[in-house]
Structure formats: structure tokens, C-alpha cells
Design a protein around this motif. Sequence first.
Motif, short mmCIF file in Angstrom:
data_model
loop_
_atom_site.label_atom_id
_atom_site.label_comp_id
_atom_site.label_asym_id
_atom_site.label_seq_id
_atom_site.Cartn_x
_atom_site.Cartn_y
_atom_site.Cartn_z
N ILE A 264 63.03 20.49 -27.66
CA ILE A 264 63.55 21.57 -26.37
C ILE A 264 62.09 21.94 -25.79
CG2 ILE A 264 64.40 23.77 -25.88
CD1 ILE A 264 66.07 23.60 -28.51
N VAL A 265 62.20 21.96 -24.50
CA VAL A 265 61.28 22.40 -23.44
C VAL A 265 61.74 23.76 -23.11
CG1 VAL A 265 59.73 22.23 -21.63
CG2 VAL A 265 60.18 20.22 -23.14
N LEU A 266 61.19 24.74 -23.43
CA LEU A 266 61.60 26.19 -22.98
C LEU A 266 60.66 26.68 -21.95
CD1 LEU A 266 63.41 28.58 -23.83
CD2 LEU A 266 61.96 29.17 -25.67
N TRP A 267 61.40 26.88 -20.75
CA TRP A 267 60.45 27.37 -19.87
C TRP A 267 60.52 28.79 -19.76
CZ3 TRP A 267 59.16 24.01 -15.30
CH2 TRP A 267 59.17 22.47 -15.43
N SER A 268 59.71 29.73 -19.01
CA SER A 268 59.80 31.22 -19.17
C SER A 268 60.96 31.60 -18.02
CB SER A 268 58.27 31.61 -18.91
OG SER A 268 57.86 31.16 -17.75
N GLU A 269 61.12 32.74 -18.11
CA GLU A 269 62.18 33.53 -17.43
C GLU A 269 61.79 33.35 -15.95
OE1 GLU A 269 63.91 37.92 -16.60
OE2 GLU A 269 62.30 37.51 -18.36
N ALA A 270 62.66 33.02 -14.80
CA ALA A 270 62.45 32.87 -13.64
C ALA A 270 61.02 32.00 -13.28
CB ALA A 270 62.24 34.29 -13.05
N VAL A 271 60.80 31.10 -13.94
CA VAL A 271 59.62 30.40 -13.83
C VAL A 271 59.79 29.73 -12.42
CG1 VAL A 271 60.59 28.36 -14.92
CG2 VAL A 271 57.96 28.71 -14.64
N VAL A 272 60.90 29.29 -12.14
CA VAL A 272 61.36 28.61 -10.91
C VAL A 272 61.74 29.77 -9.74
CG1 VAL A 272 62.49 26.72 -9.68
CG2 VAL A 272 61.99 26.53 -11.94
N PRO A 273 61.06 30.03 -8.61
CA PRO A 273 61.47 31.38 -8.02
C PRO A 273 62.25 30.99 -7.04
CG PRO A 273 59.43 30.17 -7.31
CD PRO A 273 59.93 29.61 -8.75
N TRP A 274 62.93 29.73 -6.86
CA TRP A 274 64.07 29.52 -5.84
C TRP A 274 65.52 29.48 -6.52
CZ3 TRP A 274 59.93 26.19 -6.15
CH2 TRP A 274 60.28 25.09 -7.10
N THR A 275 66.44 29.48 -5.74
CA THR A 275 67.66 29.46 -6.44
C THR A 275 68.36 28.07 -6.92
OG1 THR A 275 69.04 29.32 -4.33
CG2 THR A 275 68.55 31.56 -5.20
N TYR A 276 68.95 28.05 -7.68
CA TYR A 276 69.44 26.77 -8.52
C TYR A 276 70.41 25.90 -7.30
CZ TYR A 276 72.47 23.32 -10.91
OH TYR A 276 73.00 22.05 -11.36
N ARG A 277 70.27 24.49 -7.18
CA ARG A 277 71.08 23.64 -6.49
C ARG A 277 71.17 22.36 -7.41
NH1 ARG A 277 67.79 23.49 -2.28
NH2 ARG A 277 67.96 21.28 -2.10
N ASN A 278 72.30 21.58 -7.47
CA ASN A 278 72.33 20.54 -8.19
C ASN A 278 71.52 19.24 -7.73
OD1 ASN A 278 73.70 19.19 -10.42
ND2 ASN A 278 74.84 18.23 -9.19
N ASP A 279 71.39 19.44 -6.24
CA ASP A 279 70.42 18.42 -5.74
C ASP A 279 69.14 18.51 -5.50
OD1 ASP A 279 71.11 20.04 -4.01
OD2 ASP A 279 71.63 18.87 -2.20
N ASP A 280 68.79 19.44 -6.11
CA ASP A 280 67.21 20.20 -6.17
C ASP A 280 66.39 18.97 -6.47
OD1 ASP A 280 64.69 21.36 -6.57
OD2 ASP A 280 65.94 23.10 -6.56
N ASP A 281 65.48 18.51 -5.51
CA ASP A 281 64.46 17.50 -5.94
C ASP A 281 63.55 17.85 -7.03
OD1 ASP A 281 65.34 16.36 -3.49
OD2 ASP A 281 63.79 16.90 -2.23
N PHE A 282 63.31 19.02 -7.27
CA PHE A 282 62.33 19.30 -8.42
C PHE A 282 63.20 19.20 -9.81
CE2 PHE A 282 61.40 22.81 -11.74
CZ PHE A 282 59.82 22.37 -11.68
N LEU A 283 64.69 19.52 -9.81
CA LEU A 283 65.15 19.03 -11.02
C LEU A 283 65.37 17.65 -11.02
CD1 LEU A 283 68.01 21.75 -10.94
CD2 LEU A 283 65.94 21.84 -12.26
N ALA A 284 65.55 17.03 -10.05
CA ALA A 284 65.61 15.25 -10.09
C ALA A 284 64.33 14.88 -10.77
CB ALA A 284 65.88 14.85 -8.65
N GLU A 285 63.14 15.59 -10.62
CA GLU A 285 61.80 14.98 -10.92
C GLU A 285 61.73 15.59 -12.52
OE1 GLU A 285 58.11 13.07 -10.77
OE2 GLU A 285 59.90 13.21 -9.32
N ILE A 286 62.13 16.54 -12.68
CA ILE A 286 62.24 16.92 -14.29
C ILE A 286 63.00 16.01 -15.09
CG2 ILE A 286 63.12 18.79 -15.92
CD1 ILE A 286 60.65 19.53 -14.29
N ARG A 287 64.29 15.51 -14.41
CA ARG A 287 65.15 14.56 -15.02
C ARG A 287 64.46 13.14 -15.20
NH1 ARG A 287 68.94 16.88 -11.30
NH2 ARG A 287 70.61 18.14 -12.44
N LYS A 288 63.64 12.68 -14.16
CA LYS A 288 62.87 11.37 -14.13
C LYS A 288 61.83 11.66 -15.01
CE LYS A 288 60.48 8.50 -10.92
NZ LYS A 288 59.68 8.45 -9.48
N MET A 289 61.10 12.67 -15.23
CA MET A 289 59.98 12.58 -16.18
C MET A 289 60.46 12.57 -17.71
SD MET A 289 57.66 15.61 -14.50
CE MET A 289 56.35 15.66 -15.43
#
Length: 350
Positions: A264-289
Amino acid sequence: MKSVFTRSLILIALSAILCPVAVMTVQFYLAWVALVPLFIATLEAKPRKAFMPGMGFGLVFCAIMLYWMVGLVSDFAGSGGYGIAFYLIALILSGIYFGSLLTGISWLAANDRPAWLKGLLAASLWTVGEWIYSSLLPGMPWFGLFRVSNMVLDNLYAIQIASLSGAFIISFFIVWINYMLAAYVAKRQWKMVAVPLGALLAYMTAGFGMYEANRPSKTTQHLGVALLCDNTPPNVKWDEHSGNELVTNLLKLNNDALATNPDIVLWSEAVVPWTYRNDDDFLAEIRKMAGTAPVTHILGMTTDYSAESIYNSAYVLLPGGGITGRYDKRYPVSMAERPMAFISLPAPAR
């Protein structure tokens, strides 16, 4: 008379210093004596005269315990005035709380009861007090730092009894033993010191027995957790012009975390300051990594719940990239994430 007052002042100050030190550095041995000076100073105090010593203890305790609040709140609110105001409100509430608590303890101890019974009553009231402010002020989690049970969190045997009724019962035993020890030392009843020491021995023996009875077997599967905390200053995190810098830093931290092969990688509270979107490029990169690695991410992001509400949330990103669930913070921080008595911090704190 002056010497008695000075002695009491020194004893109260000593406890007010020992308690935050024991909590912040988790000092198991200090836990059983940190309140002794305070109780010695107030053992003979009349109820109407116990409030001020208790308030003094609470003010010093809070001043040391929450020293970080001025800078933290100032950074979030963008103004030093808010940090000072938060700090002063916490000081006042702490002073009133401990003043009232010591008044109640003095009232219970006013009758001619044995020290062990007075200790039981004092510990009961102290524990009820901890439960009350935890229940009434869930949006002010920093007051949870005042729980004396925090002093023994690093001792496996001392914390076992919490499985029966939570951390409050740990506080009960700590206060009870401190009070008895104070009463016997103040009256120089040295042989009776064996009573609180025996209670402590019995408490730790019970904890040892509970731990051994439920000790994990050597074949138990271990879970690897990597804690990812970016420590980005709020004025950088919430600055719309620093997005690329923030993302680069977060992805680097994620890469370092993945290198430890965690479950498990446990990220801290509100570490990402923008709101969630399923097509978020940042989340896509997390999945890719993560690739095909069997790693689950628990990610702190905000949720655009409605046109008027943004939730502080945690998302679970499963191996393979799917979002399996979301948890919204149940108790928003008072005056920061929700108004309290019509008082709230300005953006970006909210």
C-alpha cells in the motif's frame, strides 16, 4: 505563606512541562510521574481555589503542546493574525477545561477518603473529561493531544487494555496511579508507595498477558506500507502557478515509495490540492508508474460534491488502476474546513 505559593507554582509548572514532553516524545516512564507534581500542589486545595492552578497548568500545557499552531494556521490562512487567534482560542479553552477539571477533582477529594479511592474518583472524572471534549469538539482534533494515554503509545504492553474500551481506560490508569503516588509522597507515607507501584505492575502484567495471548504467529503475512508525505508549504501547494513543480515532486515521491515494493502507498491528507476526476492526467500517471505491481494507493484528494460543497476525501486506487471507493472526512476542522460560531478562515484554508 509565600514559600508555599512558590512551591505550588513550581510544582504546577513542572507538571505542565513534563506532560507535553511526555506526549510529544512518547515517554512511557514519564507517564507515571508527570502528573504527580500537579496533584501534590492541589491535594489540599479547596474546590473554589483549585480553578486557577488548573487553569495555569492548562495554559502552559497548551502553550507548549500547540506551539506549532501559529505558523501552520498562518500559512494556511495567509495571515499571521489568524494563527495567533487560533492559538489564543486554544489556550483559553485549555485553561478553562483544566481549571474546571481540577475544581471537580478537588471537590471529589474534599472528604476524608483513602488515597486510592480519591485516586479512582479523580481518574474517573479525568477520563470522563477526555471523553466529553473528544465528543463535543470533534472538529478540533488537536485537543486529542492532551490525552495522557498518548504518553505510553510506544509500549506494546501498556496499550493492550485499549482493546477493551479504547484509549480512555489507559488514561484512567495513568491518572489513578499518578494521584495515589502524589498523595502518598506528599504525606511521606513511603511504605504506601507500594500501592501505586503494585497497581502499575498489575496493569503491565495484564497487558503482557493480553499481548502474549494474541501474539501474531511467525507465519502471519506482513503488509508493507509506504507513507508518502510531501511537506509542501501551503502557499506553494495552493498556488495555481506552481502546479508543474508540485506534480513533479509528487511523482518523484511516488517513485521512491514504489521502489520499496510496498503493498500500500498511503498518501497524506489532501496531498493533491485539486478535485478528483476519473480522467485526471495525474492519476493516469500514477497508474502507469505502478504498472503490473500489486500495489494499492490510498490518495488524499478533494471531491467536488456539489456547486457549494467540496469534500476532503480519500480515494482507493486498486492494482490495475480502478477506483474502488471514497471516504469523505467525517469531522471537518472547525473554523478551517467549516465555520464555527460564524468564524472561519479565508481561502485557501477552506
